[in-house]
Motif scaffolding. Structure first.
Motif, PDB file in Angstrom:
ATOM      1  N   LYS A   1       0.845  -1.182   0.000  1.00 48.95           N
ATOM      2  CA  LYS A   1       0.000   0.000   0.000  1.00 48.95           C
ATOM      3  C   LYS A   1       0.881   1.232   0.000  1.00 48.95           C
ATOM      4  O   LYS A   1       1.988   1.234   0.544  1.00 48.95           O
ATOM      5  CB  LYS A   1      -0.932   0.010   1.217  1.00 48.95           C
ATOM      6  CG  LYS A   1      -1.949  -1.129   1.236  1.00 48.95           C
ATOM      7  CD  LYS A   1      -2.843  -1.023   2.455  1.00 48.95           C
ATOM      8  CE  LYS A   1      -3.872  -2.145   2.487  1.00 48.95           C
ATOM      9  NZ  LYS A   1      -4.746  -2.043   3.689  1.00 48.95           N
TER      10      LYS A   1
ATOM     11  N   GLY B   1       0.919   5.481   0.750  1.00 48.36           N
ATOM     12  CA  GLY B   1       0.218   6.517   1.496  1.00 48.36           C
ATOM     13  C   GLY B   1       0.974   7.832   1.469  1.00 48.36           C
ATOM     14  O   GLY B   1       2.059   7.954   0.889  1.00 48.36           O
TER      15      GLY B   1
ATOM     16  N   GLU C   1      -4.066   7.041   2.743  1.00 42.30           N
ATOM     17  CA  GLU C   1      -3.821   6.022   1.729  1.00 42.30           C
ATOM     18  C   GLU C   1      -4.278   6.526   0.362  1.00 42.30           C
ATOM     19  O   GLU C   1      -5.326   7.169   0.242  1.00 42.30           O
ATOM     20  CB  GLU C   1      -4.553   4.724   2.076  1.00 42.30           C
ATOM     21  CG  GLU C   1      -4.032   4.036   3.327  1.00 42.30           C
ATOM     22  CD  GLU C   1      -4.637   2.662   3.521  1.00 42.30           C
ATOM     23  OE1 GLU C   1      -5.288   2.169   2.571  1.00 42.30           O
ATOM     24  OE2 GLU C   1      -4.458   2.076   4.610  1.00 42.30           O
TER      25      GLU C   1
END
Length: 256
Positions: free
Chosen positions: A140, A142, A201
């Motif tokens: 992920k 962010g 995010e």
């Protein structure tokens, strides 16, 4: 007085600037550089990796099994093929009962060496996290406020800290470990813990984030060239140029 005397004199559109011979050569050179530059660098990196693997694997292979023993030249990439099959064979053996037993014995032996134990365990955890496909680290992307409020930096979100570190962090809010890559070399950066509520995010893959960081924002992921927008901007620039030229020309004298 002729009523048409006060009418503005129509201006002819300015001719397009002619590019000289040196300008054309410069444009051709830059175009060729843009086209061949990424290809050349990619081929160079691939060739460097293949040559490096060949140099590492070749000393472990007997002369009787090397292609250059029977051929007048060295086959590039042969060591990479051998390394691929050897790693696959090791993985196959490690998945069996006998292989797992040998791996456990080897880990026990390395665990008894103080200097090697910490290095081996740390590297093993890193490789298991990155290549096992089961971890969630660096999957992920962010944004966090760094280095000062109002300035946002791209980070790769990793895992939550363990219980001991989590108890030592101030506050009751959950923290997340993140890695902030530096530009243009994303392999270096800063690692720190940040409250989960302070992370924004973004819907961006790690590959796109790496491209954005390495290019220092020049290459924006997902930004495709728009022909209509480019044509509109060119038309606006041409109109502005004509308007500026009209403002510089003297006004026609009025005949009374």
């Amino acid at each position: 007085m002729n009523p048409r005397d006060d009418a503005p004199v129509p201006l002819d559109p300015l001719p397009e600037p002619h590019t000289g011979l040196m300008g054309r050569f410069r444009n051709y050179f830059l175009t060729g550089l843009v086209v061949t530059g990424p290809i050349a660098i990619t081929l160079y990196l691939v060739w460097w990796f293949v040559t490096w693997v060949d140099g590492v694997v070749r000393p472990f292979v007997p002369l009787a099994y090397r292609p250059e023993t029977y051929l007048p030249y060295v086959i590039p990439g042969w060591g990479l093929v051998v390394a691929f099959f050897m790693l696959t064979l090791v993985g196959f053996l490690a998945a069996n009962l006998i292989g797992r037993t040998l791996v456990d014995v080897g880990e026990t032996f390395l665990g008894r060496i103080p200097a090697v134990r910490a290095i081996y365990r740390g590297l093993k955890q890193v490789f298991e996290t990155l290549f096992s496909g089961k971890g969630s680290s660096f999957r992920k992307v962010g944004l966090v406020e760094f280095p000062s409020p109002g300035m946002w930096s791209i980070v790769l979100i990793s895992q939550s800290p363990n219980e001991e570190v989590a108890r030592s962090l101030p506050g009751q809010e959950e923290h997340v470990s993140v890695f902030l890559p530096c530009s243009p070399n994303p392999t270096t950066g800063f690692f720190f813990y940040v409250p989960k509520s302070k992370i924004v995010e973004v819907d961006l893959s790690t590959e796109d984030a790496a491209t954005l960081i390495m290019s220092a924002g020049v290459v924006q992921p997902g930004a495709a060239p728009d022909t209509k927008k480019a044509a509109a901007l060119a038309g606006m620039a041409h109109a502005a140029r004509i308007a500026n030229a009209a403002a510089l020309q003297p006004e026609p004298a009025k005949v009374e």
